[in-house]
Scaffold this active site. Structure first.
Site, PDB file in Angstrom:
ATOM      1  N   TYR A  57      52.710  92.610  45.733  1.00 38.65           N
ATOM      2  CA  TYR A  57      53.571  91.871  46.580  1.00 38.65           C
ATOM      3  C   TYR A  57      54.343  92.989  47.111  1.00 38.65           C
ATOM      4  O   TYR A  57      54.350  94.489  46.925  1.00 38.65           O
ATOM      5  CB  TYR A  57      54.908  91.435  46.178  1.00 38.65           C
ATOM      6  CG  TYR A  57      54.828  90.120  46.088  1.00 38.65           C
ATOM      7  CD1 TYR A  57      54.865  89.365  47.206  1.00 38.65           C
ATOM      8  CD2 TYR A  57      54.379  88.995  44.684  1.00 38.65           C
ATOM      9  CE1 TYR A  57      54.529  88.293  47.292  1.00 38.65           C
ATOM     10  CE2 TYR A  57      54.558  88.340  44.517  1.00 38.65           C
ATOM     11  CZ  TYR A  57      55.160  87.329  45.592  1.00 38.65           C
ATOM     12  OH  TYR A  57      54.807  85.634  45.318  1.00 38.65           O
ATOM     13  N   TYR A  60      49.332  86.687  39.721  1.00 40.33           N
ATOM     14  CA  TYR A  60      50.154  88.580  38.878  1.00 40.33           C
ATOM     15  C   TYR A  60      50.664  87.885  38.134  1.00 40.33           C
ATOM     16  O   TYR A  60      51.427  86.818  37.473  1.00 40.33           O
ATOM     17  CB  TYR A  60      50.918  89.072  40.407  1.00 40.33           C
ATOM     18  CG  TYR A  60      52.375  88.157  41.566  1.00 40.33           C
ATOM     19  CD1 TYR A  60      53.043  87.237  39.831  1.00 40.33           C
ATOM     20  CD2 TYR A  60      51.984  87.522  41.968  1.00 40.33           C
ATOM     21  CE1 TYR A  60      53.942  86.843  40.656  1.00 40.33           C
ATOM     22  CE2 TYR A  60      52.674  85.991  42.764  1.00 40.33           C
ATOM     23  CZ  TYR A  60      53.814  86.367  41.861  1.00 40.33           C
ATOM     24  OH  TYR A  60      54.865  85.344  42.055  1.00 40.33           O
ATOM     25  N   ARG A  83      51.040  84.259  37.299  1.00 44.74           N
ATOM     26  CA  ARG A  83      51.719  82.836  37.896  1.00 44.74           C
ATOM     27  C   ARG A  83      50.042  82.500  38.780  1.00 44.74           C
ATOM     28  O   ARG A  83      49.572  83.626  38.710  1.00 44.74           O
ATOM     29  CB  ARG A  83      52.401  83.955  39.145  1.00 44.74           C
ATOM     30  CG  ARG A  83      53.129  83.903  39.329  1.00 44.74           C
ATOM     31  CD  ARG A  83      55.007  83.186  38.800  1.00 44.74           C
ATOM     32  NE  ARG A  83      54.673  81.554  39.430  1.00 44.74           N
ATOM     33  CZ  ARG A  83      55.044  81.189  40.332  1.00 44.74           C
ATOM     34  NH1 ARG A  83      55.401  81.694  41.072  1.00 44.74           N
ATOM     35  NH2 ARG A  83      54.181  79.966  40.859  1.00 44.74           N
ATOM     36  N   HIS A 116      49.649  81.629  44.043  1.00 41.95           N
ATOM     37  CA  HIS A 116      50.407  80.637  45.117  1.00 41.95           C
ATOM     38  C   HIS A 116      51.226  81.498  46.965  1.00 41.95           C
ATOM     39  O   HIS A 116      50.781  82.398  46.946  1.00 41.95           O
ATOM     40  CB  HIS A 116      51.938  80.629  44.371  1.00 41.95           C
ATOM     41  CG  HIS A 116      51.956  81.335  44.177  1.00 41.95           C
ATOM     42  ND1 HIS A 116      52.343  82.449  43.295  1.00 41.95           N
ATOM     43  CD2 HIS A 116      53.793  81.813  44.678  1.00 41.95           C
ATOM     44  CE1 HIS A 116      53.268  82.660  43.345  1.00 41.95           C
ATOM     45  NE2 HIS A 116      54.330  83.564  43.974  1.00 41.95           N
ATOM     46  N   HIS A 130      54.228  81.117  49.347  1.00 41.96           N
ATOM     47  CA  HIS A 130      56.167  80.944  48.981  1.00 41.96           C
ATOM     48  C   HIS A 130      56.048  80.679  51.012  1.00 41.96           C
ATOM     49  O   HIS A 130      55.815  81.145  51.725  1.00 41.96           O
ATOM     50  CB  HIS A 130      56.728  82.003  49.310  1.00 41.96           C
ATOM     51  CG  HIS A 130      56.666  82.840  47.831  1.00 41.96           C
ATOM     52  ND1 HIS A 130      57.298  82.025  47.364  1.00 41.96           N
ATOM     53  CD2 HIS A 130      56.048  83.587  47.403  1.00 41.96           C
ATOM     54  CE1 HIS A 130      57.560  82.637  45.722  1.00 41.96           C
ATOM     55  NE2 HIS A 130      56.356  83.781  45.859  1.00 41.96           N
TER      56      HIS A 130
HETATM   57 FE   LIG Z   1      55.313  84.926  44.153  1.00 48.25          FE
END
Ligand SMILES: [Fe+2]
Length: 238
Positions: A109, A148, A158, A161, A163
């Site tokens: 991110y 990640y 995770r 995905h 969001h």
């Molecule tokens: Fe996330």
């Protein structure tokens, strides 16, 4: 139904609620942030009802296209993400703001607290938004996010995905969810995915590969409908 003592007993029904519980112990962060006491309903005040709402004019022409928001193109597998926003009766939710945020193709991110040692992409911000059209349709162009690690438990990763947020008519009506990709090998060990307890509700968070909306020699496509209420409601985060 009437009992032997003449009391009327209404047959019960199970309320279907796809949303995950506030406390999902395997998802460590919920241990400290879930409420310990019953929630107190608060009546809407004037400020919530009349507060700022994103108008159509504020959504820019390229806000829906995360591959064209910078001076160059981001690395990764280009995808089109599209679908409809529907209410519990299957009616289109028109002209509603849908926002998206995600990791880049390497699973990183663009955020201060993301310390995953994967490269940032100078050409990928990770945020987008658009309005649904008259049929409740939305469409984003982006790149497929990478998985990640997140230190929830040993070797925790995770599932890939995206969001998504639906703003609704006021900030108090905002709904947030996560969309997954079909066949992800990380589903079984992702406590956030599994905090939605019912397998059939988890299916509602998984997009479908959509060959019909792919663009030959350019991008694959995934379809994800978001249903606000009812038995088919998309699980949302508390
Ligand atoms: Fe996330």
């Amino acid at each position: 139904m009437t009992t032997s003592k003449g009391r009327v007993v209404l047959p019960g029904y199970r309320r279907e609620n796809a949303d995950p519980p506030y406390l999902s112990p395997d998802y460590m962060a919920t241990r400290t942030r879930s409420p310990e006491r019953p929630l107190i309903p608060l009546a809407h005040s004037l400020s919530e009802i009349t507060g700022p709402v994103f108008g159509h004019e504020r959504v820019g022409e390229l806000d829906h296209d995360l591959t064209r928001q910078h001076a160059g193109e981001p690395l990764g597998e280009r995808i089109i993400l599209h679908g409809r926003v529907l209410d519990g009766d299957g009616r289109a939710v028109q002209n509603t703001l849908i926002e998206l945020w995600q990791a880049n193709a390497a699973g990183r991110y663009r955020h201060d607290v993301d310390r995953h040692p994967a490269p940032l992409d100078p050409y990928f911000g990770g945020g987008g938004r658009c309005m649904t059209d008259d049929e409740g349709r939305y469409r984003f162009v982006t790149v497929k996010p990478g998985a990640y690690p997140w230190r929830n438990h040993e070797n925790a990763w995770r599932a890939a995905h995206i969001h998504l947020s639906l703003f609704g008519p006021a900030f108090a009506t905002r709904l947030v969810t996560q969309m997954y990709f079909p066949g992800d090998p990380l589903f079984s060990q992702d406590p956030i995915f599994n905090s939605v307890r019912d397998p059939k509700h988890r299916e509602l968070m998984i997009s479908s590969f959509d060959l019909s909306q792919t663009v030959p020699e350019w991008a694959l496509a995934y379809e994800f409908d978001i249903v606000l209420r009812g038995r088919e409601a998309t699980p949302s985060e508390g």
